[in-house]
Design an enzyme around this catalytic site. Sequence first.
Site, PDB file in Angstrom:
ATOM      1  N   CYS A  17       0.802  -1.219   0.000  1.00  0.00           N
ATOM      2  CA  CYS A  17       0.000   0.000   0.000  1.00  0.00           C
ATOM      3  C   CYS A  17       0.839   1.276   0.000  1.00  0.00           C
ATOM      4  O   CYS A  17       0.311   2.365  -0.240  1.00  0.00           O
ATOM      5  CB  CYS A  17      -0.949   0.002   1.194  1.00  0.00           C
ATOM      6  N   HIS A  40      -2.961   7.053   2.779  1.00  0.00           N
ATOM      7  CA  HIS A  40      -3.412   5.846   2.094  1.00  0.00           C
ATOM      8  C   HIS A  40      -4.794   5.470   2.607  1.00  0.00           C
ATOM      9  O   HIS A  40      -5.034   5.437   3.814  1.00  0.00           O
ATOM     10  CB  HIS A  40      -2.422   4.701   2.337  1.00  0.00           C
ATOM     11  N   ASN A  55     -10.332   0.314  -0.386  1.00  0.00           N
ATOM     12  CA  ASN A  55      -8.873   0.299  -0.236  1.00  0.00           C
ATOM     13  C   ASN A  55      -8.259  -0.258  -1.509  1.00  0.00           C
ATOM     14  O   ASN A  55      -8.291  -1.463  -1.757  1.00  0.00           O
ATOM     15  CB  ASN A  55      -8.498  -0.557   0.974  1.00  0.00           C
TER      16      ASN A  55
END
Length: 347
Positions: free
Chosen positions: A121, A263, A293
Site C-alpha cells: 500500500c 493511504h 482500499n
Amino acid sequence: MTSEERMASHLASVVSGVGSFLPPRIIGNQDPPLSELDTTAEWIRSRTGIERRRWVDPGTSTGDLALRAGRGALRSAGDPVVDLVVLTTTTPDHHSPATAPWVAAQLGLGTVPAFDIAAACSGFTYGLAVADAWIISGAAQCVLVIAAETLSTITDPSDRGTAVVFADGAAAVVVRAGRSDEPGAIQGVLLGSDGTRQDLAVVNAGGSRRPDREGLADPADRCLRMLGPDMFAHAVRRMTEVSRQLLERLDWPVESLGAFIGHQANQRILDKVADLVGVPAASRFANIREVGNTSSASIPLVMRDLLDGEAVPCATRTLLTAFGGGAVWGAVALTWPDVKPSVEGHS
C-alpha cells in the site's frame, strides 16, 4: 539531498500530469458476495468507512488498468517524452516478467526502462521516491509512475477481514524535471520498512518459500491475509511518525498544510493519523467511501478526484503518507500541482 540543497539548486521533480481508471463493476456493502458474509452493510460502513468499491470483471488484469491510467496521465501532461516507467503493484499480471515493460510498450513508449515496485500500500510513495531520485540525479527528465491494483484477484470473498476492504483501481502521475518553486514540485521524501512484521499482510503460498507447483495449498493460503488489529496499530504509528518527521525536516508547521492525503486503508486509521499529526479538519481528504482500499493506487486516486473538483488551490503545501504490508511506509511532501486531468479513465 537535503531540503536546503534542493531549494538552493532550484532543481525539483514536478508532477505535471495525472490520470486514473476505475473498473466499471461496483460492489456495494449489500451486494453479493459481501451480503453472504456474517456481517451487515452498516457494520462494514461503521468499521471501515467504505460503502462501495470497484472490482474487475474476469479477464481484466492489473496491466489493463495501468494502461488506461497511464494513458490518461500522459495526455494530461501533454504527451511528453518519457524516460522511465515505474509500476507499483501487489498484483502483477505475472510472477515473471514484470508488468511495467508491457504497459510501456502498449503506451507506445518504445524501449524505455520499465520496472515494477512491490511496496504494497506504500507503493505510490516509493514510486514517487524513485522518480524523484532519477530526476534529481539527472538520469531522467520525465518519469511515468503508475499505481495499479486488482486486489479482488487475491482476496478470499469469504474472509470478512479482507473482502469488505480491498478493491481495484489505477492512477498515474507524470513527473518531470523542473524548479522547486513550481506548483507540483516534490519538496521531500521519507521512507521506511520493518521486515520483522511481514506477517501483517501476506499471501502465504505461491512464492519461492512455498511454491505450490501442484496447486495443493489451502485456498486461504493463496489469498491475502491480514492481521487487522495489528495492522491498524502499526499503520497509525508509522504514518504518524513519518509524517511528523518529514514536516520537521522541511520546517513545515502542520498548520501550513492545505492538503493531507493518507493511504485509504480504513477511515478510522485516516482520522487517527490526522488527529495525531494535528492536521486541520479542512485539510484532510479521502475517497475511501466510494472506492475502498485500492492499496498503492489509493493516494493518486484521491489526487485525481481533488483535481477534478478543483478542491485544492495551486501550490498548496501537501503531505502524502502511506503504510503497507512488508512492513513498509513513506511520506512525500509537495506543492499542489497545476494540472488538468485528462478525460481518459476515471469512470
